[in-house]
Design a protein around this motif. Structure first.
Motif, short mmCIF file in Angstrom:
data_model
loop_
_atom_site.label_atom_id
_atom_site.label_comp_id
_atom_site.label_asym_id
_atom_site.label_seq_id
_atom_site.Cartn_x
_atom_site.Cartn_y
_atom_site.Cartn_z
N PHE A 50 0.87 -1.17 0.00
CA PHE A 50 0.00 0.00 0.00
C PHE A 50 0.91 1.23 0.00
O PHE A 50 1.58 1.49 0.98
CB PHE A 50 -0.87 0.03 1.26
CG PHE A 50 -1.96 -1.00 1.31
CD1 PHE A 50 -1.78 -2.30 0.85
CD2 PHE A 50 -3.18 -0.68 1.87
CE1 PHE A 50 -2.79 -3.24 0.92
CE2 PHE A 50 -4.20 -1.62 1.96
CZ PHE A 50 -4.01 -2.90 1.48
N TYR A 51 0.93 1.95 -1.10
CA TYR A 51 1.76 3.15 -1.22
C TYR A 51 0.94 4.37 -0.84
O TYR A 51 -0.13 4.60 -1.38
CB TYR A 51 2.26 3.32 -2.65
CG TYR A 51 3.26 2.28 -3.07
CD1 TYR A 51 4.58 2.35 -2.67
CD2 TYR A 51 2.88 1.21 -3.89
CE1 TYR A 51 5.51 1.40 -3.07
CE2 TYR A 51 3.80 0.25 -4.28
CZ TYR A 51 5.11 0.35 -3.87
OH TYR A 51 6.01 -0.60 -4.26
N TYR A 64 -1.60 7.36 8.25
CA TYR A 64 -2.27 6.17 7.72
C TYR A 64 -2.07 4.97 8.66
O TYR A 64 -3.01 4.22 8.93
CB TYR A 64 -1.76 5.81 6.33
CG TYR A 64 -2.50 6.50 5.22
CD1 TYR A 64 -3.64 5.94 4.66
CD2 TYR A 64 -2.07 7.71 4.70
CE1 TYR A 64 -4.34 6.56 3.63
CE2 TYR A 64 -2.74 8.34 3.67
CZ TYR A 64 -3.88 7.75 3.15
OH TYR A 64 -4.57 8.38 2.13
N GLN A 65 -0.86 4.79 9.13
CA GLN A 65 -0.57 3.61 9.95
C GLN A 65 -1.28 3.62 11.30
O GLN A 65 -1.42 2.57 11.92
CB GLN A 65 0.94 3.46 10.15
CG GLN A 65 1.65 3.04 8.89
CD GLN A 65 3.15 2.93 9.05
OE1 GLN A 65 3.77 3.71 9.77
NE2 GLN A 65 3.74 1.95 8.37
N THR A 68 -7.90 4.89 12.20
CA THR A 68 -8.89 3.85 12.46
C THR A 68 -9.07 2.96 11.24
O THR A 68 -9.27 3.45 10.13
CB THR A 68 -10.25 4.48 12.85
OG1 THR A 68 -10.05 5.29 14.01
CG2 THR A 68 -11.31 3.43 13.12
N ASN A 69 -8.99 1.69 11.45
CA ASN A 69 -9.10 0.62 10.45
C ASN A 69 -7.91 0.54 9.49
O ASN A 69 -7.58 -0.54 9.02
CB ASN A 69 -10.42 0.66 9.68
CG ASN A 69 -11.61 0.39 10.57
OD1 ASN A 69 -11.50 -0.32 11.57
ND2 ASN A 69 -12.75 0.96 10.25
N TRP A 70 -7.25 1.64 9.19
CA TRP A 70 -6.05 1.59 8.37
C TRP A 70 -4.92 0.90 9.13
O TRP A 70 -4.06 0.26 8.53
CB TRP A 70 -5.59 3.00 7.95
CG TRP A 70 -6.41 3.61 6.87
CD1 TRP A 70 -7.36 4.59 7.01
CD2 TRP A 70 -6.37 3.31 5.48
NE1 TRP A 70 -7.90 4.91 5.79
CE2 TRP A 70 -7.31 4.13 4.83
CE3 TRP A 70 -5.63 2.41 4.70
CZ2 TRP A 70 -7.54 4.09 3.47
CZ3 TRP A 70 -5.85 2.37 3.34
CH2 TRP A 70 -6.79 3.20 2.74
N SER A 71 -4.91 1.03 10.43
CA SER A 71 -3.82 0.46 11.23
C SER A 71 -3.70 -1.05 11.05
O SER A 71 -2.62 -1.60 11.21
CB SER A 71 -3.99 0.83 12.69
OG SER A 71 -5.20 0.31 13.20
N ALA A 72 -4.77 -1.71 10.67
CA ALA A 72 -4.73 -3.16 10.42
C ALA A 72 -3.83 -3.49 9.24
O ALA A 72 -3.37 -4.63 9.11
CB ALA A 72 -6.14 -3.69 10.17
N TYR A 73 -3.57 -2.52 8.39
CA TYR A 73 -2.75 -2.73 7.19
C TYR A 73 -1.41 -2.00 7.27
O TYR A 73 -0.72 -1.84 6.26
CB TYR A 73 -3.54 -2.28 5.94
CG TYR A 73 -4.92 -2.89 5.91
CD1 TYR A 73 -5.10 -4.24 5.60
CD2 TYR A 73 -6.04 -2.14 6.26
CE1 TYR A 73 -6.37 -4.81 5.61
CE2 TYR A 73 -7.30 -2.70 6.27
CZ TYR A 73 -7.46 -4.04 5.95
OH TYR A 73 -8.71 -4.60 5.96
N SER A 75 1.49 -2.77 8.24
CA SER A 75 2.68 -3.49 7.77
C SER A 75 2.74 -3.59 6.24
O SER A 75 3.79 -3.89 5.68
CB SER A 75 2.72 -4.90 8.37
OG SER A 75 1.61 -5.67 7.92
N TYR A 76 1.65 -3.28 5.57
CA TYR A 76 1.61 -3.30 4.11
C TYR A 76 2.09 -1.96 3.52
O TYR A 76 2.34 -1.86 2.34
CB TYR A 76 0.18 -3.49 3.61
CG TYR A 76 -0.47 -4.81 3.89
CD1 TYR A 76 -0.85 -5.63 2.83
CD2 TYR A 76 -0.78 -5.24 5.18
CE1 TYR A 76 -1.48 -6.85 3.05
CE2 TYR A 76 -1.41 -6.45 5.41
CZ TYR A 76 -1.75 -7.25 4.34
OH TYR A 76 -2.37 -8.44 4.57
#
Length: 83
Positions: A50-51, A64-65, A68-73, A75-76
């Motif tokens: 995810f750029y 982003y990291q 809310t809810n973005w934190s699940a991703y 590491s991407y």
């Protein structure tokens, strides 16, 4: 395989990209993390990248990291490469 989220996007619904295992990369252009519904990217390819927009102080990536809810991703995620 490749997904671009335009800068004008402010919300991504729950399950919008659910089970998209063929996804290689997502280019997310908004400078502020859009509201992200739960499980929007659930079960995507674990090697997808995810750029997010580059910022010299990495504040956009950090936003982003931790959003809310973005934190699940988190590491991407990485910043768009600078040319």
């Amino acid at each position: 395989k490749h997904l671009t989220i335009p800068e004008s996007v402010t919300t991504i619904s729950a399950n919008a990209f659910y089970d998209l295992r063929s996804l290689v990369d997502v280019h997310i252009n908004p400078l502020v993390p859009p509201t992200l519904g739960s499980s929007a990217f659930y079960n995507v390819n674990s090697t997808a990248v995810f750029y997010v927009p580059y910022s010299s102080d990495h504040s956009i990536l950090n936003a982003y990291q931790t959003a809310t809810n973005w934190s699940a991703y988190a590491s991407y995620m990485q910043e768009e490469p600078q040319t």
